[in-house]
Design an enzyme around this catalytic site. Structure first.
Site, PDB file in Angstrom:
ATOM      1  N   LYS A 155     -34.022 -25.057  19.670  1.00  0.00           N
ATOM      2  CA  LYS A 155     -32.727 -24.406  19.881  1.00  0.00           C
ATOM      3  C   LYS A 155     -31.777 -25.269  20.709  1.00  0.00           C
ATOM      4  O   LYS A 155     -30.601 -25.369  20.380  1.00  0.00           O
ATOM      5  CB  LYS A 155     -32.923 -23.042  20.567  1.00  0.00           C
ATOM      6  CG  LYS A 155     -33.594 -21.991  19.708  1.00  0.00           C
ATOM      7  CD  LYS A 155     -33.506 -20.602  20.321  1.00  0.00           C
ATOM      8  CE  LYS A 155     -34.195 -20.537  21.673  1.00  0.00           C
ATOM      9  NZ  LYS A 155     -35.649 -20.820  21.590  1.00  0.00           N
ATOM     10  N   ARG A 164     -31.677 -12.124  24.699  1.00  0.00           N
ATOM     11  CA  ARG A 164     -33.090 -12.381  24.412  1.00  0.00           C
ATOM     12  C   ARG A 164     -33.826 -11.083  24.091  1.00  0.00           C
ATOM     13  O   ARG A 164     -35.041 -11.124  23.846  1.00  0.00           O
ATOM     14  CB  ARG A 164     -33.746 -13.101  25.589  1.00  0.00           C
ATOM     15  CG  ARG A 164     -33.766 -12.289  26.864  1.00  0.00           C
ATOM     16  CD  ARG A 164     -34.087 -13.138  28.074  1.00  0.00           C
ATOM     17  NE  ARG A 164     -34.039 -12.320  29.288  1.00  0.00           N
ATOM     18  CZ  ARG A 164     -33.915 -12.818  30.495  1.00  0.00           C
ATOM     19  NH1 ARG A 164     -33.824 -14.117  30.675  1.00  0.00           N
ATOM     20  NH2 ARG A 164     -33.884 -12.014  31.546  1.00  0.00           N
ATOM     21  N   ARG A 177     -45.951 -17.562  26.182  1.00  0.00           N
ATOM     22  CA  ARG A 177     -44.514 -17.514  25.935  1.00  0.00           C
ATOM     23  C   ARG A 177     -44.218 -16.982  24.530  1.00  0.00           C
ATOM     24  O   ARG A 177     -43.250 -16.246  24.330  1.00  0.00           O
ATOM     25  CB  ARG A 177     -43.902 -18.912  26.114  1.00  0.00           C
ATOM     26  CG  ARG A 177     -43.869 -19.389  27.557  1.00  0.00           C
ATOM     27  CD  ARG A 177     -43.538 -20.859  27.656  1.00  0.00           C
ATOM     28  NE  ARG A 177     -42.165 -21.133  27.246  1.00  0.00           N
ATOM     29  CZ  ARG A 177     -41.697 -22.368  27.040  1.00  0.00           C
ATOM     30  NH1 ARG A 177     -42.499 -23.418  27.177  1.00  0.00           N
ATOM     31  NH2 ARG A 177     -40.436 -22.546  26.684  1.00  0.00           N
TER      32      ARG A 177
END
Length: 216
Positions: free
Chosen positions: A13, A88, A170
């Site tokens: 990203k 997010r 994660r």
């Protein structure tokens, strides 16, 4: 153009955000960059953020939201922006929608970088950071045969947040909290997915091709 970039950690990203924002002549607004600047500067926010980041967890919403609101209100973001790292989760997406609505604005597009978990682990767990100059090397992509930096000779080490167990955590956090954004924005009718595997320039090309129909 007002654009959001989403995708799992390791999808590229940050790299793609830089190229896409440059091609569109809009500012790249990355919460990750702001967090890292605070961490390296040793600020109170940086110390707090680091405790979450080292575990592979996310920095609390209220800190992120206030930071983004301030940034989006700056003059260079009035005609468009690319958001990388925010929103997010769905709650943040709704806050962003309402924030933009108050300003008479709305998102044009949400671009999802698509990459599978095993590729993410290979990309992130293979990274090694130079203890002297901070340059990042990769055990596969850079064909490293030793644990020294080719640029300055410094010792290479694996950051805590690049260790495989942390990377997989994660990814779990992403699936639980961030992946529902895909469904949210799909229902809004502004989501487009792009294959994020392969050379950087090929991914950028796919991204720009996906964006072009939405450009005014």
């Amino acid at each position: 153009m007002r654009l959001v970039l989403v995708g799992p950690p390791g999808a590229g990203k940050g790299t793609q955000a830089q190229y896409i924002a440059s091609n569109l002549s809009i500012p790249k607004i990355s919460t990750g960059d702001i967090f890292r600047a605070n961490v390296s500067g040793g600020t109170d926010l940086g110390k707090l953020a680091k405790t979450y980041m080292d575990r592979g967890d996310l920095v609390p919403d209220e800190v992120t939201i206030a930071m983004v609101r301030d940034r989006l209100s700056e003059p260079d973001a009035q005609d468009g922006f690319l958001l990388d790292g925010f929103p997010r989760n769905v709650a943040q997406a709704e806050i962003l929608r309402d924030m933009l609505k108050d300003w008479g604005q709305a998102l044009d597009l949400v671009l999802e970088l698509v990459v599978d978990d095993d590729e993410v682990v290979r990309r992130l767990a293979g990274r090694r950071t130079c203890s002297q100059c901070g340059r990042i090397w990769h055990v596969d992509f850079d064909d490293k045969k030793d644990d020294r930096c080719d640029a300055c000779g410094g010792q290479l080490f694996q950051r805590d947040d690049d260790k495989e167990e942390t990377v997989r955590h994660r990814l779990e956090v992403y699936q639980e909290q961030t992946a529902p954004l895909v469904s949210y924005y799909a229902e809004e009718g502004i989501l487009v997915g792009v294959d994020a595997t392969g050379p950087v320039e090929e991914v950028t090309g796919r991204a720009m091709e996906a964006i072009s129909p939405y450009m005014g």
